[in-house]
Motif scaffolding. Structure first.
Motif, PDB file in Angstrom:
ATOM      1  N   LEU A  13       0.846  -1.186   0.000  1.00 26.80           N
ATOM      2  CA  LEU A  13       0.000   0.000   0.000  1.00 26.80           C
ATOM      3  C   LEU A  13       0.883   1.238   0.000  1.00 26.80           C
ATOM      4  O   LEU A  13       2.102   1.141   0.170  1.00 26.80           O
ATOM      5  CB  LEU A  13      -0.904  -0.014   1.235  1.00 26.80           C
ATOM      6  N   GLY A  14       0.282   2.386  -0.169  1.00 25.15           N
ATOM      7  CA  GLY A  14       1.022   3.633  -0.202  1.00 25.15           C
ATOM      8  C   GLY A  14       1.987   3.771   0.959  1.00 25.15           C
ATOM      9  O   GLY A  14       1.599   3.583   2.109  1.00 25.15           O
ATOM     10  N   GLY A  15       3.256   4.033   0.667  1.00 25.68           N
ATOM     11  CA  GLY A  15       4.285   4.210   1.676  1.00 25.68           C
ATOM     12  C   GLY A  15       5.070   2.942   1.986  1.00 25.68           C
ATOM     13  O   GLY A  15       6.112   3.003   2.627  1.00 25.68           O
ATOM     14  N   ASP A  16       4.582   1.776   1.536  1.00 29.09           N
ATOM     15  CA  ASP A  16       5.298   0.522   1.787  1.00 29.09           C
ATOM     16  C   ASP A  16       6.544   0.416   0.919  1.00 29.09           C
ATOM     17  O   ASP A  16       6.552   0.847  -0.231  1.00 29.09           O
ATOM     18  CB  ASP A  16       4.409  -0.694   1.496  1.00 29.09           C
ATOM     19  N   HIS A  17       7.591  -0.183   1.477  1.00 26.81           N
ATOM     20  CA  HIS A  17       8.827  -0.450   0.752  1.00 26.81           C
ATOM     21  C   HIS A  17       8.772  -1.907   0.302  1.00 26.81           C
ATOM     22  O   HIS A  17       8.678  -2.813   1.127  1.00 26.81           O
ATOM     23  CB  HIS A  17      10.037  -0.206   1.660  1.00 26.81           C
ATOM     24  N   VAL A  18       8.788  -2.138  -1.016  1.00 26.75           N
ATOM     25  CA  VAL A  18       8.653  -3.475  -1.593  1.00 26.75           C
ATOM     26  C   VAL A  18       9.910  -3.778  -2.389  1.00 26.75           C
ATOM     27  O   VAL A  18      10.348  -2.973  -3.210  1.00 26.75           O
ATOM     28  CB  VAL A  18       7.410  -3.556  -2.510  1.00 26.75           C
ATOM     29  N   GLU A  19      10.500  -4.960  -2.139  1.00 32.14           N
ATOM     30  CA  GLU A  19      11.713  -5.321  -2.869  1.00 32.14           C
ATOM     31  C   GLU A  19      11.791  -6.814  -3.136  1.00 32.14           C
ATOM     32  O   GLU A  19      11.213  -7.619  -2.423  1.00 32.14           O
ATOM     33  CB  GLU A  19      12.965  -4.865  -2.126  1.00 32.14           C
ATOM     34  N   SER A  20      12.500  -7.132  -4.192  1.00 30.97           N
ATOM     35  CA  SER A  20      12.820  -8.509  -4.535  1.00 30.97           C
ATOM     36  C   SER A  20      14.214  -8.488  -5.126  1.00 30.97           C
ATOM     37  O   SER A  20      14.444  -7.921  -6.186  1.00 30.97           O
ATOM     38  CB  SER A  20      11.827  -9.071  -5.545  1.00 30.97           C
ATOM     39  N   ARG A  21      15.141  -9.092  -4.419  1.00 37.77           N
ATOM     40  CA  ARG A  21      16.532  -9.089  -4.891  1.00 37.77           C
ATOM     41  C   ARG A  21      16.800 -10.183  -5.910  1.00 37.77           C
ATOM     42  O   ARG A  21      17.602 -10.025  -6.804  1.00 37.77           O
ATOM     43  CB  ARG A  21      17.477  -9.234  -3.706  1.00 37.77           C
ATOM     44  N   ASP A  22      16.127 -11.332  -5.758  1.00 40.35           N
ATOM     45  CA  ASP A  22      16.385 -12.443  -6.666  1.00 40.35           C
ATOM     46  C   ASP A  22      15.310 -12.596  -7.732  1.00 40.35           C
ATOM     47  O   ASP A  22      15.354 -13.515  -8.533  1.00 40.35           O
ATOM     48  CB  ASP A  22      16.558 -13.752  -5.893  1.00 40.35           C
ATOM     49  N   GLY A  23      14.330 -11.714  -7.738  1.00 40.23           N
ATOM     50  CA  GLY A  23      13.272 -11.774  -8.745  1.00 40.23           C
ATOM     51  C   GLY A  23      12.169 -12.759  -8.424  1.00 40.23           C
ATOM     52  O   GLY A  23      11.220 -12.885  -9.178  1.00 40.23           O
ATOM     53  N   THR A  24      12.262 -13.460  -7.288  1.00 44.75           N
ATOM     54  CA  THR A  24      11.210 -14.405  -6.929  1.00 44.75           C
ATOM     55  C   THR A  24      10.645 -14.145  -5.537  1.00 44.75           C
ATOM     56  O   THR A  24       9.445 -14.099  -5.361  1.00 44.75           O
ATOM     57  CB  THR A  24      11.697 -15.872  -6.996  1.00 44.75           C
ATOM     58  N   ARG A  25      11.472 -13.990  -4.542  1.00 38.36           N
ATOM     59  CA  ARG A  25      11.022 -13.746  -3.166  1.00 38.36           C
ATOM     60  C   ARG A  25      10.778 -12.250  -2.978  1.00 38.36           C
ATOM     61  O   ARG A  25      11.561 -11.430  -3.426  1.00 38.36           O
ATOM     62  CB  ARG A  25      12.069 -14.217  -2.167  1.00 38.36           C
ATOM     63  N   VAL A  26       9.681 -11.918  -2.298  1.00 41.66           N
ATOM     64  CA  VAL A  26       9.293 -10.521  -2.134  1.00 41.66           C
ATOM     65  C   VAL A  26       9.276 -10.162  -0.652  1.00 41.66           C
ATOM     66  O   VAL A  26       8.775 -10.928   0.170  1.00 41.66           O
ATOM     67  CB  VAL A  26       7.891 -10.272  -2.740  1.00 41.66           C
ATOM     68  N   ALA A  27       9.813  -8.986  -0.326  1.00 40.51           N
ATOM     69  CA  ALA A  27       9.775  -8.474   1.045  1.00 40.51           C
ATOM     70  C   ALA A  27       9.029  -7.148   1.051  1.00 40.51           C
ATOM     71  O   ALA A  27       9.201  -6.318   0.158  1.00 40.51           O
ATOM     72  CB  ALA A  27      11.186  -8.275   1.584  1.00 40.51           C
ATOM     73  N   VAL A  28       8.189  -6.968   2.052  1.00 37.41           N
ATOM     74  CA  VAL A  28       7.453  -5.716   2.244  1.00 37.41           C
ATOM     75  C   VAL A  28       7.884  -5.154   3.582  1.00 37.41           C
ATOM     76  O   VAL A  28       7.761  -5.818   4.611  1.00 37.41           O
ATOM     77  CB  VAL A  28       5.929  -5.947   2.206  1.00 37.41           C
ATOM     78  N   ASN A  29       8.422  -3.936   3.539  1.00 36.81           N
ATOM     79  CA  ASN A  29       8.929  -3.263   4.745  1.00 36.81           C
ATOM     80  C   ASN A  29       9.927  -4.143   5.497  1.00 36.81           C
ATOM     81  O   ASN A  29       9.925  -4.230   6.721  1.00 36.81           O
ATOM     82  CB  ASN A  29       7.774  -2.842   5.654  1.00 36.81           C
ATOM     83  N   GLY A  30      10.779  -4.837   4.721  1.00 40.90           N
ATOM     84  CA  GLY A  30      11.854  -5.636   5.294  1.00 40.90           C
ATOM     85  C   GLY A  30      11.468  -7.041   5.715  1.00 40.90           C
ATOM     86  O   GLY A  30      12.317  -7.815   6.148  1.00 40.90           O
ATOM     87  N   LYS A  31      10.182  -7.409   5.587  1.00 39.95           N
ATOM     88  CA  LYS A  31       9.739  -8.737   6.006  1.00 39.95           C
ATOM     89  C   LYS A  31       9.304  -9.540   4.775  1.00 39.95           C
ATOM     90  O   LYS A  31       8.393  -9.121   4.053  1.00 39.95           O
ATOM     91  CB  LYS A  31       8.571  -8.619   6.980  1.00 39.95           C
TER      92      LYS A  31
END
Length: 57
Positions: A13-31
């Protein structure tokens, strides 16, 4: 690949930090989030890595 199934989901949602370093696993706000519906194997192509903050609105 034409006709291949595509998985689309809302994971932030707005303001969340979303990342995927390997292109498969996803982390939202570091989790890392659990996505049992995503097929992960050595034959499935991984997506491109990303690191974004979801804009408000």
């Amino acid at each position: 690949m034409r006709g291949a199934p595509v998985l689309q989901r809302v994971i932030g949602l707005g303001g969340d930090h979303v990342e995927s370093r390997d292109g498969t696993r996803v982390a939202v706000n570091g989790k890392e989030i659990d996505e049992p519906y995503v097929k992960r194997d050595g034959f499935a192509p991984a997506g491109a890595p990303y690191d974004v903050t979801v804009p408000e609105g």
